[in-house]
Scaffold this motif. Structure first.
Motif, PDB file in Angstrom:
ATOM      1  N   GLU A  33     -60.649  72.198 -39.879  1.00 39.88           N
ATOM      2  CA  GLU A  33     -60.279  72.896 -38.862  1.00 39.88           C
ATOM      3  C   GLU A  33     -58.743  72.858 -38.585  1.00 39.88           C
ATOM      4  O   GLU A  33     -58.131  73.906 -38.212  1.00 39.88           O
ATOM      5  CB  GLU A  33     -61.017  72.470 -37.683  1.00 39.88           C
ATOM      6  CG  GLU A  33     -62.307  72.955 -37.638  1.00 39.88           C
ATOM      7  CD  GLU A  33     -63.201  72.720 -36.389  1.00 39.88           C
ATOM      8  OE1 GLU A  33     -62.822  72.967 -35.516  1.00 39.88           O
ATOM      9  OE2 GLU A  33     -64.507  72.151 -36.412  1.00 39.88           O
ATOM     10  N   GLU A  34     -58.297  71.669 -38.697  1.00 44.71           N
ATOM     11  CA  GLU A  34     -56.781  71.443 -38.326  1.00 44.71           C
ATOM     12  C   GLU A  34     -55.940  72.204 -39.347  1.00 44.71           C
ATOM     13  O   GLU A  34     -54.991  72.911 -39.173  1.00 44.71           O
ATOM     14  CB  GLU A  34     -56.496  70.076 -38.334  1.00 44.71           C
ATOM     15  CG  GLU A  34     -57.026  69.293 -37.044  1.00 44.71           C
ATOM     16  CD  GLU A  34     -58.550  68.843 -37.130  1.00 44.71           C
ATOM     17  OE1 GLU A  34     -59.241  68.687 -36.092  1.00 44.71           O
ATOM     18  OE2 GLU A  34     -59.158  69.080 -38.446  1.00 44.71           O
ATOM     19  N   TYR A 237     -55.648  81.051 -31.900  1.00 42.77           N
ATOM     20  CA  TYR A 237     -56.263  80.852 -33.127  1.00 42.77           C
ATOM     21  C   TYR A 237     -57.309  79.696 -33.299  1.00 42.77           C
ATOM     22  O   TYR A 237     -58.227  79.778 -34.080  1.00 42.77           O
ATOM     23  CB  TYR A 237     -54.876  80.190 -33.903  1.00 42.77           C
ATOM     24  CG  TYR A 237     -54.039  81.244 -34.538  1.00 42.77           C
ATOM     25  CD1 TYR A 237     -54.158  82.565 -34.505  1.00 42.77           C
ATOM     26  CD2 TYR A 237     -52.452  80.866 -34.220  1.00 42.77           C
ATOM     27  CE1 TYR A 237     -53.139  83.510 -35.079  1.00 42.77           C
ATOM     28  CE2 TYR A 237     -51.603  81.767 -34.495  1.00 42.77           C
ATOM     29  CZ  TYR A 237     -52.036  83.059 -34.912  1.00 42.77           C
ATOM     30  OH  TYR A 237     -51.083  84.349 -35.227  1.00 42.77           O
ATOM     31  N   TRP A 238     -57.161  78.435 -32.498  1.00 42.50           N
ATOM     32  CA  TRP A 238     -58.194  77.679 -32.401  1.00 42.50           C
ATOM     33  C   TRP A 238     -59.681  78.256 -32.103  1.00 42.50           C
ATOM     34  O   TRP A 238     -60.634  77.737 -32.642  1.00 42.50           O
ATOM     35  CB  TRP A 238     -57.896  76.441 -31.900  1.00 42.50           C
ATOM     36  CG  TRP A 238     -57.873  76.512 -30.292  1.00 42.50           C
ATOM     37  CD1 TRP A 238     -56.923  76.820 -29.382  1.00 42.50           C
ATOM     38  CD2 TRP A 238     -59.072  76.150 -29.561  1.00 42.50           C
ATOM     39  NE1 TRP A 238     -57.614  76.930 -28.232  1.00 42.50           N
ATOM     40  CE2 TRP A 238     -58.810  76.435 -27.987  1.00 42.50           C
ATOM     41  CE3 TRP A 238     -60.372  75.854 -29.666  1.00 42.50           C
ATOM     42  CZ2 TRP A 238     -59.882  76.270 -27.300  1.00 42.50           C
ATOM     43  CZ3 TRP A 238     -61.233  75.773 -28.627  1.00 42.50           C
ATOM     44  CH2 TRP A 238     -61.042  75.818 -27.241  1.00 42.50           C
ATOM     45  N   HIS A 239     -59.636  79.194 -31.362  1.00 40.66           N
ATOM     46  CA  HIS A 239     -60.883  79.731 -31.111  1.00 40.66           C
ATOM     47  C   HIS A 239     -61.480  80.441 -32.054  1.00 40.66           C
ATOM     48  O   HIS A 239     -62.765  80.372 -32.469  1.00 40.66           O
ATOM     49  CB  HIS A 239     -60.965  80.668 -29.938  1.00 40.66           C
ATOM     50  CG  HIS A 239     -60.449  80.205 -28.641  1.00 40.66           C
ATOM     51  ND1 HIS A 239     -59.421  80.407 -28.000  1.00 40.66           N
ATOM     52  CD2 HIS A 239     -61.153  79.565 -27.863  1.00 40.66           C
ATOM     53  CE1 HIS A 239     -59.152  79.839 -26.696  1.00 40.66           C
ATOM     54  NE2 HIS A 239     -60.483  79.146 -26.646  1.00 40.66           N
ATOM     55  N   SER A 245     -65.857  77.760 -37.993  1.00 40.88           N
ATOM     56  CA  SER A 245     -66.457  76.401 -38.350  1.00 40.88           C
ATOM     57  C   SER A 245     -68.304  76.268 -37.952  1.00 40.88           C
ATOM     58  O   SER A 245     -68.725  75.736 -38.731  1.00 40.88           O
ATOM     59  CB  SER A 245     -65.793  75.304 -37.552  1.00 40.88           C
ATOM     60  OG  SER A 245     -66.188  73.928 -37.756  1.00 40.88           O
ATOM     61  N   ARG A 246     -68.404  76.877 -36.863  1.00 43.02           N
ATOM     62  CA  ARG A 246     -69.888  76.837 -36.523  1.00 43.02           C
ATOM     63  C   ARG A 246     -70.709  77.607 -37.562  1.00 43.02           C
ATOM     64  O   ARG A 246     -71.843  77.286 -38.022  1.00 43.02           O
ATOM     65  CB  ARG A 246     -70.043  77.519 -35.124  1.00 43.02           C
ATOM     66  CG  ARG A 246     -69.482  76.822 -34.001  1.00 43.02           C
ATOM     67  CD  ARG A 246     -69.681  77.420 -32.463  1.00 43.02           C
ATOM     68  NE  ARG A 246     -68.615  76.951 -31.669  1.00 43.02           N
ATOM     69  CZ  ARG A 246     -69.093  76.792 -30.186  1.00 43.02           C
ATOM     70  NH1 ARG A 246     -70.160  77.249 -29.779  1.00 43.02           N
ATOM     71  NH2 ARG A 246     -68.128  76.388 -29.479  1.00 43.02           N
ATOM     72  N   ALA A 290     -60.062  83.518 -43.523  1.00 38.96           N
ATOM     73  CA  ALA A 290     -61.273  83.411 -43.713  1.00 38.96           C
ATOM     74  C   ALA A 290     -61.993  83.087 -45.024  1.00 38.96           C
ATOM     75  O   ALA A 290     -62.817  82.381 -45.184  1.00 38.96           O
ATOM     76  CB  ALA A 290     -61.747  84.891 -43.239  1.00 38.96           C
ATOM     77  N   ARG A 291     -61.146  83.898 -46.094  1.00 39.50           N
ATOM     78  CA  ARG A 291     -61.639  83.397 -47.507  1.00 39.50           C
ATOM     79  C   ARG A 291     -61.264  82.071 -47.753  1.00 39.50           C
ATOM     80  O   ARG A 291     -62.214  81.367 -48.421  1.00 39.50           O
ATOM     81  CB  ARG A 291     -60.803  84.295 -48.402  1.00 39.50           C
ATOM     82  CG  ARG A 291     -61.239  83.978 -50.145  1.00 39.50           C
ATOM     83  CD  ARG A 291     -62.646  84.475 -50.176  1.00 39.50           C
ATOM     84  NE  ARG A 291     -63.467  83.165 -49.871  1.00 39.50           N
ATOM     85  CZ  ARG A 291     -64.744  83.540 -49.822  1.00 39.50           C
ATOM     86  NH1 ARG A 291     -65.564  84.597 -50.173  1.00 39.50           N
ATOM     87  NH2 ARG A 291     -65.470  82.474 -49.345  1.00 39.50           N
ATOM     88  N   LEU A 292     -60.485  81.186 -47.334  1.00 39.91           N
ATOM     89  CA  LEU A 292     -59.793  79.910 -47.678  1.00 39.91           C
ATOM     90  C   LEU A 292     -60.740  79.171 -46.654  1.00 39.91           C
ATOM     91  O   LEU A 292     -61.104  77.992 -47.162  1.00 39.91           O
ATOM     92  CB  LEU A 292     -58.437  79.570 -47.308  1.00 39.91           C
ATOM     93  CG  LEU A 292     -57.449  80.620 -48.032  1.00 39.91           C
ATOM     94  CD1 LEU A 292     -55.722  80.367 -47.434  1.00 39.91           C
ATOM     95  CD2 LEU A 292     -57.470  80.293 -49.565  1.00 39.91           C
ATOM     96  N   PHE A 293     -61.250  79.256 -45.646  1.00 35.63           N
ATOM     97  CA  PHE A 293     -61.960  78.470 -44.862  1.00 35.63           C
ATOM     98  C   PHE A 293     -63.484  78.565 -45.015  1.00 35.63           C
ATOM     99  O   PHE A 293     -64.220  77.287 -45.115  1.00 35.63           O
ATOM    100  CB  PHE A 293     -61.802  78.476 -43.323  1.00 35.63           C
ATOM    101  CG  PHE A 293     -62.252  77.656 -42.373  1.00 35.63           C
ATOM    102  CD1 PHE A 293     -61.670  76.507 -42.277  1.00 35.63           C
ATOM    103  CD2 PHE A 293     -63.232  77.951 -41.900  1.00 35.63           C
ATOM    104  CE1 PHE A 293     -62.303  75.421 -41.324  1.00 35.63           C
ATOM    105  CE2 PHE A 293     -64.048  77.031 -40.803  1.00 35.63           C
ATOM    106  CZ  PHE A 293     -63.427  75.716 -40.601  1.00 35.63           C
ATOM    107  N   LEU A 294     -63.954  79.622 -45.153  1.00 37.75           N
ATOM    108  CA  LEU A 294     -65.205  79.812 -45.383  1.00 37.75           C
ATOM    109  C   LEU A 294     -65.959  79.475 -46.890  1.00 37.75           C
ATOM    110  O   LEU A 294     -66.278  80.545 -47.464  1.00 37.75           O
ATOM    111  CB  LEU A 294     -65.801  81.177 -44.614  1.00 37.75           C
ATOM    112  CG  LEU A 294     -65.693  81.308 -43.342  1.00 37.75           C
ATOM    113  CD1 LEU A 294     -66.067  82.655 -42.824  1.00 37.75           C
ATOM    114  CD2 LEU A 294     -66.575  80.319 -42.651  1.00 37.75           C
TER     115      LEU A 294
END
Length: 389
Positions: A33-34, A237-239, A245-246, A290-294
């Motif tokens: 997340e960071e 951004y953190w929201h 993340s959820r 989104a593509r990188l995190f998910l």
């Protein structure tokens, strides 16, 4: 000769912390997340585009999916009053909205008799008189008429209300609808999960945990679903990262999500009209991150009626591998909020041409991403792809 991540990021001068994130992505390691917040705050658009496109092509090559679909919106009358919504009418003002009967909706389905559509997408307002039995009867009527048509229907917000009103659990309610013809679930109603934001923009409808529980229950029962996030309004951004993340955590458990669709906030004719809309640069950053995190979501979709055709086309270089469907001017949700596409419809030929123009491979899919037809070697009629812009 440059190899590996250096070749991908050629020309991008980056800091050590961004280099470490890039190395993780190149080596198929999950970013935190960071890391994701840092990407939003510090990464340049070329850097994000290079990484997201690398991941997109590692997963899908140049394949870009679309489908032949249409929407049914049973009503825009709604018991909820979301501040960002330009679409709904409160029940007290229902005379200003619309309410369709089952016969009227079945007539809409019959208009596509003989047309090779594969999906009907059904979402709308939360009407107190359109209950679980009403929608079960609607699904059965559609399936009786056209058994092969995939029904993707109702958001978690609609489900939560109809199940509470019927005094059944999410599992019981979904089983009833599945037995009447429900095939999968769209991703709407997610907005932003974090209560700090949700309480300000849509306080009276199902919360983030409730949304996730309905999707988890659907996955348990064998249904696939999509996920969305409404971005570009009052959230930080953190929201956004907390929201994704959820979703990522639930996907680790169930593997039931098919695609993630970032939805851009539009400010026309709603109670948040004072909030400026996000820029195109911010939009592309959202898709890329989104593509990188998910990393456990198979697909990232750009909803072209929301973005407009040119911008949707651009997302194909920022991690997106699905551009939605033909739609045939059957949805008003974003046109009423001021989107570029006021009459959203594209022919198959237009969608194929739009994808080919940026050197991607157009592939028609069904709702579950089974290939219907590969158009990469098919010559389509020349049409004015951007004629409505």
């Amino acid at each position: 000769m440059q190899t590996g991540i250096e070749a991908i990021l050629k020309g991008n001068r980056i800091s050590e912390d961004l280099q470490q994130i890039a190395d993780k992505i190149y080596n198929k390691q999950r970013i935190s997340e960071e890391d994701a917040v840092l990407l939003f705050e510090k990464a340049s658009l070329p850097f994000l585009g290079a990484l997201a496109n690398f991941v997109r092509e590692r997963m899908h090559g140049d394949t870009t999916y679309f489908n032949r679909n249409f929407h049914i919106e049973p009503t825009n009358v709604c018991v909820f009053s979301c501040n960002f919504c330009s679409y709904s009418k409160l029940y007290a003002k229902r005379d200003e909205g619309w309410e369709l009967s089952i016969d009227q909706m079945l007539h809409m389905v019959k208009k596509y008799d003989g047309v090779p559509v594969t999906e009907v997408h059904i979402v709308g307002g939360v009407h107190p008189k359109m209950d679980l039995q009403f929608f079960a009867d609607l699904l059965k009527a559609i399936k009786d008429h056209r058994p092969g048509l995939h029904i993707k229907a109702f958001t978690a917000v609609e489900y939560d209300y109809m199940f509470r009103k019927a005094k059944v659990s999410a599992e019981e309610g979904l089983k009833i609808l599945i037995s009447h013809g429900l095939d999968s679930i769209p991703g709407g109603g997610a907005e932003i999960f974090h209560p700090e934001i949700r309480e300000k923009i849509c306080a009276d409808k199902v919360d983030g945990d409730g949304w996730l529980n309905i999707h988890a229950t659907a996955h348990k029962l064998g249904l696939h679903s999509n996920a969305t996030m409404l971005y570009g309004h009052i959230e930080q951004y953190w929201h956004r990262v907390d929201h994704m993340s959820r979703l990522r955590n639930l996907q680790d458990e169930t593997k039931g999500f098919q695609t993630f669709i970032p939805l851009k906030f539009r400010n026309q004719d709603n109670d948040m009209s004072n909030v400026a809309e996000s820029t195109v640069v911010e939009d592309m950053k959202m898709y890329a991150i989104a593509r990188l995190f998910l990393d456990n979501f198979p697909h990232i979709k750009a909803y072209w009626p929301m973005l407009g055709r040119h911008n949707a086309q651009m997302t194909l270089s920022f991690g997106v591998n699905d551009i939605d469907g033909t739609i045939d001017d059957t949805t008003k949700i974003y046109s009423m909020a001021g989107s570029e596409e006021q009459m959203p419809t594209m022919t198959t030929e237009q969608l194929v041409a739009l994808i080919k123009q940026v050197n991607r491979k157009p592939v028609e899919r069904d709702t579950l991403y089974n290939v219907v037809k590969d158009y990469s070697e098919v010559t389509v009629a020349e049409e004015a792809v951007f004629s409505s812009n």
